[in-house]
Design an enzyme around this catalytic site. Sequence first.
Site, PDB file in Angstrom:
ATOM      1  N   SER A 255       0.845  -1.191   0.000  1.00 57.66           N
ATOM      2  CA  SER A 255       0.000   0.000   0.000  1.00 57.66           C
ATOM      3  C   SER A 255       0.879   1.241   0.000  1.00 57.66           C
ATOM      4  CB  SER A 255      -0.903  -0.028   1.239  1.00 57.66           C
ATOM      5  OG  SER A 255      -1.118   1.280   1.717  1.00 57.66           O
ATOM      6  N   LYS A 256       0.518   2.174  -0.899  1.00 55.04           N
ATOM      7  CA  LYS A 256       1.292   3.410  -1.004  1.00 55.04           C
ATOM      8  C   LYS A 256       1.289   4.179   0.300  1.00 55.04           C
ATOM      9  CE  LYS A 256       1.407   4.991  -5.747  1.00 55.04           C
ATOM     10  NZ  LYS A 256       1.114   6.024  -6.696  1.00 55.04           N
ATOM     11  N   ARG A 257       0.180   4.072   1.018  1.00 58.50           N
ATOM     12  CA  ARG A 257       0.055   4.857   2.245  1.00 58.50           C
ATOM     13  C   ARG A 257       0.649   4.140   3.446  1.00 58.50           C
ATOM     14  NH1 ARG A 257      -5.028   5.387   3.713  1.00 58.50           N
ATOM     15  NH2 ARG A 257      -5.604   3.937   2.076  1.00 58.50           N
ATOM     16  N   LYS A 258       0.455   2.818   3.517  1.00 58.20           N
ATOM     17  CA  LYS A 258       0.833   2.130   4.756  1.00 58.20           C
ATOM     18  C   LYS A 258       2.215   1.500   4.709  1.00 58.20           C
ATOM     19  CE  LYS A 258      -3.913   0.851   5.760  1.00 58.20           C
ATOM     20  NZ  LYS A 258      -4.496  -0.204   4.943  1.00 58.20           N
TER      21      LYS A 258
END
Length: 509
Positions: A255-258
């Site tokens: 995930s790009k965010r996590k």
Amino acid sequence: MTHNSPRVRFAPSPTGYFHVGSARTALFNWLVARRTGGTFVLRIEDTDAERNREEWVDGILSALHWLGMDPDEGPYRQSLRIDRYHQAIDALWDAGALFACGCTHDEVTARNKAAGILTPGYDGHCRSLGLPRGEGRALRFITPDDGVTTVPDVIRGDVEFPCSAMDDFVAVKGSGAPLFVLANVVDDIDMAISHVIRGEDLLPTTPRCILLWEALARIGWTTDGTVGAAGAATPPLPVFAHLPMLVNEARKKLSKRKDPVAVESYRDKGFLPEAFVNYLGLLGWSPPNDESEIFTAAQMTEWFALDDVNHSPAFFDVAKLTHMNGEYIRALSVDAFVEVCRPWLTGDAAPWPDEAFDEGVFTAMAPVIQERVTVLGEVPAMVDFLFLDTPEFDPEAWAKAMAGDDGALGILEAAIESYAALADDWTAASLHAATLAVAESVERKLGKAQAPIRIAVTGRRVGPPLFEALEVLGPDRTLTRLRSAAKFVAAGGTPDFAPDVTPDVTPDA
Ligand code: GLU
Ligand code: ZN
């Protein structure tokens, strides 16, 4: 341009930080080019003006450079090739491969619902209406009604897509702008790409690419800008290879965010590009001889084969990458280590003023530092006590081992006395012996007795081996720091912590 030597391309969209998955795709393309004497083309797919930014383009170029994978050709930019896409659109339109469609998404959904069709997708409504182009109408590509489109994939074998499940997809937006898939195919043909090696996420798009490619071939689209020229032929379909997805610890898609996926962040933390490339090489591939997981880019080039790539998801294991980086750091010569540390030792990255840095002092400490760091970004905190006037105190360490330890003052005072007598024999060995005696006098193990001394001198609980550190720091500064710390401890105070790190010195709260 001939097809004799492979032409591969890396075709990122500049929509964010350079993703580790992109770096792995770039590497596998680069390896094929290097292995075969082919050409590694870089193409920036920057037609989406709203999501693209120039800084992301720079990020791609500098990350590739850092990884040692500068392109042989390019960067080409799709934003500069729009005319060519329009030429292809006109040619496909004239050949009857496209039709105009003015349906809105809601209209299509409503019709599907009324007809009891649960699968999303276009129902073919405008296919036979013969609507003219323009007036905000999208152009859809006429897909076959039956049969299958087969994606021959080097890694997964033949992947079949039944045409009945494929709708007439939009190739040109209502605004007239080409869709990704159209620009992508026109470019692969124009650039005479022989191998399309990309992430598994694009596999569902590939049957569309193949249909478009074949439609362009039928109208005689050529790589030299002409259409339908006598004798000209579209190059054959490229070889396809869809690389396995990267997953995190939970076996979920990164995930790009996590997840920490930005290559830039690894560079900034002080990963070595050689280690990073080595690790990327293990994401879906391993050397055929299975001997070791540590190898150079040159060895990888010698061993790499696309058909050895695995199709199951690859775990992007940051802990393993970090461990591997530590191994690469320890394998460097001391001189090479000093050299790669340089960006962390001066300028903004260094917590001391440039003029305080002493390369001779750093080099003297380098061998023990090299053994103790896994990324270069850890180096400044290991040696800052050597170049700062007063150490950068870790408030928690002080609270625990100084304020929170009744024996700290006694240890500091005993150390001051015995170290002062060593001024003419200031070596790690004699400091070690003297500290052992101090420990015995207070009936502590050496490790326990060292803590207040280490904190007084380096500010921290962890760092390089204490006696080597003291030897390099020298008697004057060591004794000054010990005396100053003793004074604070005796007064129940704390050193002058930087205002934003004022500690809570409640003992062992
Ligand atoms: N620009 C596409 C993307 O970044 C990749 C296209 C390709 O490799 O074919 O997802
Ligand atoms: Zn329609």
